[in-house]
Design an enzyme around this catalytic site. Structure first.
Site, short mmCIF file in Angstrom:
data_model
loop_
_atom_site.label_atom_id
_atom_site.label_comp_id
_atom_site.label_asym_id
_atom_site.label_seq_id
_atom_site.Cartn_x
_atom_site.Cartn_y
_atom_site.Cartn_z
CG ASP A 381 -0.28 -0.02 2.54
OD1 ASP A 381 0.86 0.47 2.65
OD2 ASP A 381 -0.88 -0.53 3.50
CB ALA A 382 -0.09 4.78 -0.65
CB CYS A 383 0.90 3.68 4.54
SG CYS A 383 1.66 3.98 6.16
N GLY A 384 3.02 1.88 3.13
CA GLY A 384 4.21 1.03 3.18
C GLY A 384 5.27 1.48 2.21
CD GLN A 387 5.53 3.00 7.53
OE1 GLN A 387 5.01 1.94 7.14
NE2 GLN A 387 5.60 3.30 8.81
#
Length: 452
Positions: A381-384, A387
């Protein structure tokens, strides 16, 4: 449960992802798995503490980056002479650090030579790891010369091994045309000078710092610890406060030289304390973040060594009550991860001026590179992805070079040498070190005599 990529991915693999050289994380790891190193040792390894420091340091650094393996040839069964290892057998110590004992050098791997090893120049590159006094580096074997390999300054052989690892990596990565064709090194007594020239002013170590506060126990903090264990401390000669709030993750194994798979998940401070106490040092733990709220008490060490990559923590270095602070930092992105810098406080600029908390740090945007697009296609996902993209590229040998500059700054001041307020450079061009001299001052903090 599998750890997310931003805490598990090999930090050196990120170099090939962030530079766009690979299409996937698997391709980046496969590239590292094609990197290998042979270390050939001469008979000096049986009697020279310095040669053993060079060997153990090089094995420790290399096994984290050259994932095809590190093989040692010419190593007979011999006792350990340095406190870096607790094993009685040097071969056992090398194996525990991740090296493999071999009967001969591979024809397709580069070779690092420690000691008087007679060898034909192989098809692959070969370097002689060498040091003299406070100076250290590597010389292509085909150049036919080396330094005296004496032990005036115990950090020198460790520095030589870090320089060697840097050259071998550049050779494997193919990103510096001179790797393997040049001599590379530096002087810890006079950074920025010609390291190949003899310097009769270099002293033997007479005094060592006896009380220090280490801020950060990651790449740099563990390198500080390794180097302190190289020094000739008398029993009980060093007390350390270890400060860190974090736990060891899989990615730390690729950059931090006291870390291995057996200690993952533990607090960084406790791993550091375990390793240091086993070598006769006394430690005290501070397991919270360093920041504006941190205040040194009058009976605690007055000298701090900082190795964190957090601007907010760095900005607070002069407000914690320390009398002297040595800070080192490393570059982060694919173009700068080989860079290092050391700052001393008090200095010409306050820490809060160098790292203003109101200034947002802009890191290179690598999220458009093919390897990240591939991860997105696989469902990350975009968050991963954000990060992972924000994590720095890291290699252990740059941290060790930076750490030698910090520890040697202490040692110079204690042993009649010059003081420096800034030292900066890159392992890709050690001949271009930039320095800023400090005002000469007597080191008036806790110290002890070096053991004879």
């Amino acid at each position: 449960m599998t750890d997310p990529l931003h805490i598990s991915l090999h930090r050196t693999a990120k170099y090939f992802m962030d530079s766009g050289r690979v299409q996937t994380t698997e391709e980046a790891m496969d590239l590292l798995k094609s990197f290998g190193l042979t270390i050939a040792v001469g008979p000096e390894i049986q009697t020279s503490q310095a040669a053993q420091v060079a060997l153990l340091t090089l094995v420790n650094l290399a096994r984290r980056t050259f994932l095809a393996g590190v093989e040692i040839v010419g190593l007979a069964d011999t006792p350990v002479l340095t406190g870096l290892a607790l094993e009685t057998s040097l071969a056992h110590a090398v194996s525990n650090l991740g090296g493999r004992i071999a009967s001969h050098a591979r024809s397709d791997w580069p070779v690092a030579v420690i000691g008087s090893v007679e060898m034909q120049t192989p098809r692959a590159r070969a370097w002689r790891v060498t040091w003299q006094g406070w100076r250290a580096g590597v010389v292509p074997v085909r150049d036919g010369w080396a330094m005296n390999d004496d032990v005036v300054m115990p950090l020198a052989p460790a520095l030589a091994s870090a320089v060697c690892a840097a050259e071998v990596f550049a050779f494997h990565a193919g990103d510096h045309t001179l790797a393997g064709k040049r001599a590379s090194g530096l002087s810890l007594w006079r950074p920025g000078s010609d390291w190949t020239e003899a310097d009769e002013t270099e002293p033997a170590l007479a005094f060592l710092p006896s009380r220090l506060w280490l801020i950060g126990l990651g790449n740099l903090g563990q390198a500080y610890s390794w180097l302190l264990a190289c020094l000739p401390y008398p029993p009980g000669g060093l007390e350390l406060v270890l400060q860190d709030f974090d736990r060891l993750a899989l990615s730390n194994d690729s950059t931090s030289i006291l870390t291995n798979l057996d200690v993952l998940g533990g607090m960084k401070t406790r791993r550091g304390a375990e390793w240091l106490e086993a070598r006769g040092f006394t430690t005290y733990l501070e397991e919270r973040r360093f920041g504006a709220w941190t205040q040194r008490q009058a009976d605690e060490p007055a000298v701090a060594l900082c190795g964190v990559d957090n601007a907010t923590a760095r900005a607070a270095l002069e407000d914690a009550g320390f009398d002297l602070v040595f800070e080192s930092g490393l570059g982060a992105g694919p173009q700068s991860f080989r860079n290092f810098a050391m700052h001393t406080f008090p200095g010409p600029h306050r820490a809060s001026e160098l790292w203003p908390t109101t200034l947002s740090v802009e890191t290179p945007d690598v999220s458009h590179m093919p390897a990240y697009a591939n991860l997105k296609d696989k469902g990350v996902d975009a968050c991963g992805l954000a990060q992972l993209a924000s994590r720095t590229v890291g290699v252990p040998f740059v941290g060790l070079v930076a750490a030698t500059l910090v520890i040697s700054e202490l040692l110079r001041r204690l042993n009649g040498g010059a003081s420096y307020e800034v030292i900066a450079g890159s392992t890709n061009c050690l001949e271009d070190i930039e320095v800023c001299f400090g005002t000469p001052k007597v080191y008036e903090f806790a110290f002890c005599r070096a053991a004879s």
